[in-house]
Design a protein around this motif. Structure first.
Motif, PDB file in Angstrom:
ATOM      1  N   LEU A  17      41.374 -43.900  85.885  1.00  0.00           N
ATOM      2  CA  LEU A  17      40.762 -45.055  86.232  1.00  0.00           C
ATOM      3  C   LEU A  17      41.061 -46.752  85.078  1.00  0.00           C
ATOM      4  O   LEU A  17      41.218 -47.441  84.973  1.00  0.00           O
ATOM      5  N   CYS A  18      41.737 -45.815  83.878  1.00  0.00           N
ATOM      6  CA  CYS A  18      41.840 -47.179  83.026  1.00  0.00           C
ATOM      7  C   CYS A  18      43.692 -47.126  82.696  1.00  0.00           C
ATOM      8  O   CYS A  18      44.381 -48.016  81.900  1.00  0.00           O
ATOM      9  N   ASP A  19      44.069 -46.529  82.874  1.00  0.00           N
ATOM     10  CA  ASP A  19      45.520 -46.382  83.144  1.00  0.00           C
ATOM     11  C   ASP A  19      46.502 -46.145  81.692  1.00  0.00           C
ATOM     12  O   ASP A  19      47.405 -46.658  81.460  1.00  0.00           O
ATOM     13  N   GLU A  20      45.879 -45.570  80.718  1.00  0.00           N
ATOM     14  CA  GLU A  20      46.463 -45.975  79.120  1.00  0.00           C
ATOM     15  C   GLU A  20      46.733 -43.800  79.150  1.00  0.00           C
ATOM     16  O   GLU A  20      45.993 -43.126  80.533  1.00  0.00           O
ATOM     17  N   PRO A  21      46.907 -43.425  78.236  1.00  0.00           N
ATOM     18  CA  PRO A  21      48.040 -42.122  78.560  1.00  0.00           C
ATOM     19  C   PRO A  21      46.811 -41.340  77.977  1.00  0.00           C
ATOM     20  O   PRO A  21      45.481 -41.642  77.026  1.00  0.00           O
ATOM     21  N   VAL A  22      46.943 -40.285  78.114  1.00  0.00           N
ATOM     22  CA  VAL A  22      46.036 -38.667  78.060  1.00  0.00           C
ATOM     23  C   VAL A  22      46.631 -37.647  77.348  1.00  0.00           C
ATOM     24  O   VAL A  22      48.336 -37.174  78.568  1.00  0.00           O
ATOM     25  N   GLU A  23      46.406 -37.359  75.880  1.00  0.00           N
ATOM     26  CA  GLU A  23      46.997 -36.808  75.602  1.00  0.00           C
ATOM     27  C   GLU A  23      46.483 -34.904  76.130  1.00  0.00           C
ATOM     28  O   GLU A  23      45.502 -34.717  75.780  1.00  0.00           O
ATOM     29  N   PRO A  24      47.522 -34.360  76.714  1.00  0.00           N
ATOM     30  CA  PRO A  24      47.657 -32.550  77.325  1.00  0.00           C
ATOM     31  C   PRO A  24      46.756 -32.063  76.286  1.00  0.00           C
ATOM     32  O   PRO A  24      46.113 -30.602  76.374  1.00  0.00           O
ATOM     33  N   ASP A  25      47.210 -32.063  74.634  1.00  0.00           N
ATOM     34  CA  ASP A  25      46.877 -30.907  73.723  1.00  0.00           C
ATOM     35  C   ASP A  25      45.344 -31.351  73.505  1.00  0.00           C
ATOM     36  O   ASP A  25      44.671 -30.924  72.379  1.00  0.00           O
ATOM     37  N   MET A  26      45.379 -32.337  73.355  1.00  0.00           N
ATOM     38  CA  MET A  26      43.117 -32.513  72.436  1.00  0.00           C
ATOM     39  C   MET A  26      42.598 -32.044  73.483  1.00  0.00           C
ATOM     40  O   MET A  26      42.323 -31.902  74.834  1.00  0.00           O
ATOM     41  N   SER A  27      41.698 -31.607  72.632  1.00  0.00           N
ATOM     42  CA  SER A  27      40.252 -30.761  72.955  1.00  0.00           C
ATOM     43  C   SER A  27      39.643 -31.517  74.292  1.00  0.00           C
ATOM     44  O   SER A  27      39.674 -32.505  74.200  1.00  0.00           O
ATOM     45  N   ASP A  30      36.817 -34.213  72.777  1.00  0.00           N
ATOM     46  CA  ASP A  30      36.941 -35.407  72.645  1.00  0.00           C
ATOM     47  C   ASP A  30      36.944 -36.289  73.049  1.00  0.00           C
ATOM     48  O   ASP A  30      37.346 -36.267  74.967  1.00  0.00           O
ATOM     49  N   PRO A  31      36.468 -37.424  73.189  1.00  0.00           N
ATOM     50  CA  PRO A  31      36.539 -38.526  74.298  1.00  0.00           C
ATOM     51  C   PRO A  31      37.691 -39.167  75.013  1.00  0.00           C
ATOM     52  O   PRO A  31      37.526 -39.658  76.332  1.00  0.00           O
ATOM     53  N   ARG A  32      38.948 -38.975  74.353  1.00  0.00           N
ATOM     54  CA  ARG A  32      39.762 -38.812  75.111  1.00  0.00           C
ATOM     55  C   ARG A  32      40.359 -37.378  75.434  1.00  0.00           C
ATOM     56  O   ARG A  32      41.961 -38.484  75.848  1.00  0.00           O
ATOM     57  N   GLY A  33      40.484 -37.480  75.923  1.00  0.00           N
ATOM     58  CA  GLY A  33      40.194 -36.156  76.205  1.00  0.00           C
ATOM     59  C   GLY A  33      41.299 -35.715  77.748  1.00  0.00           C
ATOM     60  O   GLY A  33      40.347 -36.891  77.770  1.00  0.00           O
ATOM     61  N   ALA A  34      41.014 -34.825  78.110  1.00  0.00           N
ATOM     62  CA  ALA A  34      42.067 -34.638  79.613  1.00  0.00           C
ATOM     63  C   ALA A  34      40.294 -34.223  79.967  1.00  0.00           C
ATOM     64  O   ALA A  34      40.191 -33.145  79.874  1.00  0.00           O
ATOM     65  N   SER A  35      40.664 -34.736  81.258  1.00  0.00           N
ATOM     66  CA  SER A  35      38.998 -34.039  82.124  1.00  0.00           C
ATOM     67  C   SER A  35      39.634 -34.326  83.964  1.00  0.00           C
ATOM     68  O   SER A  35      40.564 -35.465  84.201  1.00  0.00           O
ATOM     69  N   LEU A  36      39.137 -33.618  84.855  1.00  0.00           N
ATOM     70  CA  LEU A  36      39.831 -33.906  86.098  1.00  0.00           C
ATOM     71  C   LEU A  36      38.179 -34.548  86.684  1.00  0.00           C
ATOM     72  O   LEU A  36      37.347 -34.960  86.493  1.00  0.00           O
ATOM     73  N   ASP A  37      38.603 -35.674  87.373  1.00  0.00           N
ATOM     74  CA  ASP A  37      37.579 -36.100  88.249  1.00  0.00           C
ATOM     75  C   ASP A  37      38.044 -36.166  89.657  1.00  0.00           C
ATOM     76  O   ASP A  37      38.888 -36.389  90.273  1.00  0.00           O
ATOM     77  N   THR A  38      36.983 -36.308  90.840  1.00  0.00           N
ATOM     78  CA  THR A  38      37.103 -36.628  91.693  1.00  0.00           C
ATOM     79  C   THR A  38      37.162 -38.278  92.395  1.00  0.00           C
ATOM     80  O   THR A  38      37.029 -38.797  91.604  1.00  0.00           O
ATOM     81  N   ARG A  39      38.123 -38.908  93.064  1.00  0.00           N
ATOM     82  CA  ARG A  39      38.544 -39.572  93.841  1.00  0.00           C
ATOM     83  C   ARG A  39      37.499 -40.784  94.074  1.00  0.00           C
ATOM     84  O   ARG A  39      38.012 -41.477  93.580  1.00  0.00           O
ATOM     85  N   THR A  40      36.849 -40.265  94.722  1.00  0.00           N
ATOM     86  CA  THR A  40      35.486 -41.207  94.778  1.00  0.00           C
ATOM     87  C   THR A  40      34.406 -40.504  94.565  1.00  0.00           C
ATOM     88  O   THR A  40      34.013 -39.410  93.751  1.00  0.00           O
ATOM     89  N   SER A  41      33.261 -40.820  94.750  1.00  0.00           N
ATOM     90  CA  SER A  41      31.349 -39.737  94.736  1.00  0.00           C
ATOM     91  C   SER A  41      32.165 -38.821  96.085  1.00  0.00           C
ATOM     92  O   SER A  41      32.647 -38.739  96.389  1.00  0.00           O
ATOM     93  N   LYS A  42      30.372 -37.954  95.371  1.00  0.00           N
ATOM     94  CA  LYS A  42      31.125 -36.627  95.686  1.00  0.00           C
ATOM     95  C   LYS A  42      31.172 -36.189  96.851  1.00  0.00           C
ATOM     96  O   LYS A  42      31.331 -35.694  98.094  1.00  0.00           O
ATOM     97  N   GLY A  43      30.673 -36.899  98.105  1.00  0.00           N
ATOM     98  CA  GLY A  43      29.877 -37.226  99.183  1.00  0.00           C
ATOM     99  C   GLY A  43      30.893 -37.452  99.804  1.00  0.00           C
ATOM    100  O   GLY A  43      31.183 -37.188 100.883  1.00  0.00           O
ATOM    101  N   ARG A  44      32.112 -38.453  99.505  1.00  0.00           N
ATOM    102  CA  ARG A  44      32.570 -39.043 100.137  1.00  0.00           C
ATOM    103  C   ARG A  44      34.076 -38.071 100.453  1.00  0.00           C
ATOM    104  O   ARG A  44      34.944 -38.360 100.802  1.00  0.00           O
ATOM    105  N   ALA A  45      34.571 -37.692  98.804  1.00  0.00           N
ATOM    106  CA  ALA A  45      35.440 -36.912  98.122  1.00  0.00           C
ATOM    107  C   ALA A  45      35.458 -35.276  99.063  1.00  0.00           C
ATOM    108  O   ALA A  45      36.521 -35.054  99.708  1.00  0.00           O
ATOM    109  N   LYS A  46      34.504 -34.713  99.627  1.00  0.00           N
ATOM    110  CA  LYS A  46      34.475 -34.123 100.908  1.00  0.00           C
ATOM    111  C   LYS A  46      34.832 -34.335 102.191  1.00  0.00           C
ATOM    112  O   LYS A  46      35.778 -33.696 102.630  1.00  0.00           O
ATOM    113  N   LYS A  47      34.113 -35.034 102.262  1.00  0.00           N
ATOM    114  CA  LYS A  47      34.665 -36.215 104.023  1.00  0.00           C
ATOM    115  C   LYS A  47      36.537 -36.304 103.786  1.00  0.00           C
ATOM    116  O   LYS A  47      37.146 -35.902 104.435  1.00  0.00           O
ATOM    117  N   LYS A  48      37.059 -36.986 102.505  1.00  0.00           N
ATOM    118  CA  LYS A  48      38.374 -36.938 102.898  1.00  0.00           C
ATOM    119  C   LYS A  48      38.974 -35.499 102.545  1.00  0.00           C
ATOM    120  O   LYS A  48      39.787 -36.062 103.076  1.00  0.00           O
TER     121      LYS A  48
END
Length: 153
Positions: A17-27, A30-48
């Protein structure tokens, strides 16, 4: 952690989303920690996921970017240092180019130099946003402004 590790490596440990580095070992709390995001909204992600197995449906994002997006369609911001008029939504344009190819007008710029900077940034940003999408840029002079477009190869 295996899926997060796989997605992180595929995305080069950069927030899609922001194209900034993500630290893999961060909690992950933490707001800058790693998380998984679906590429589009949930309904469209399932269809895709069903329709287009080649498009990634999970991407790496900072926890704060992911939380800020919520369940809304994601928005990739244009950087403040670029001078653009009428910028196109980047994710929607990338999805259309992935789906049907062709050409997408992305922004108008007041000078050729501004348009060249936008073109360079767009190709670089799309290389991470949609890694399988091969695009080039075109700059057309129209009415005293410069129109920057993306075209699939």
């Amino acid at each position: 952690m295996g899926q997060l590790q796989d997605v992180g490596e595929a995305d080069g440990w950069r927030c899609w989303l922001c194209d900034e580095p993500v630290e893999p070992d961060m909690s992950p709390n933490d707001p800058r920690g790693a998380s998984l995001d679906t590429r589009t909204s949930k309904g469209r992600a399932k269809k895709k996921k069903q329709d287009k197995g080649n498009l990634p449906t999970e991407r790496l994002a900072h926890k704060s970017c992911n939380t800020g997006k919520g369940s809304n369609d994601p928005v990739v911001p244009w950087p403040d240092h670029l001078i653009v008029v009428d910028p196109a939504p980047i994710i929607a344009a990338a999805e259309r180019l992935e789906r049907k190819g062709g050409r997408e007008a992305m922004a108008r710029c007041p000078t050729r130099q501004d348009a060249e900077a936008v073109a360079e940034w767009l190709v670089d940003r799309l290389s991470r946003l949609a890694p399988g999408l091969d695009v080039s840029t075109e700059i057309a002079t129209t009415g005293g402004q410069h129109l920057v477009s993306l075209r699939t190869s």
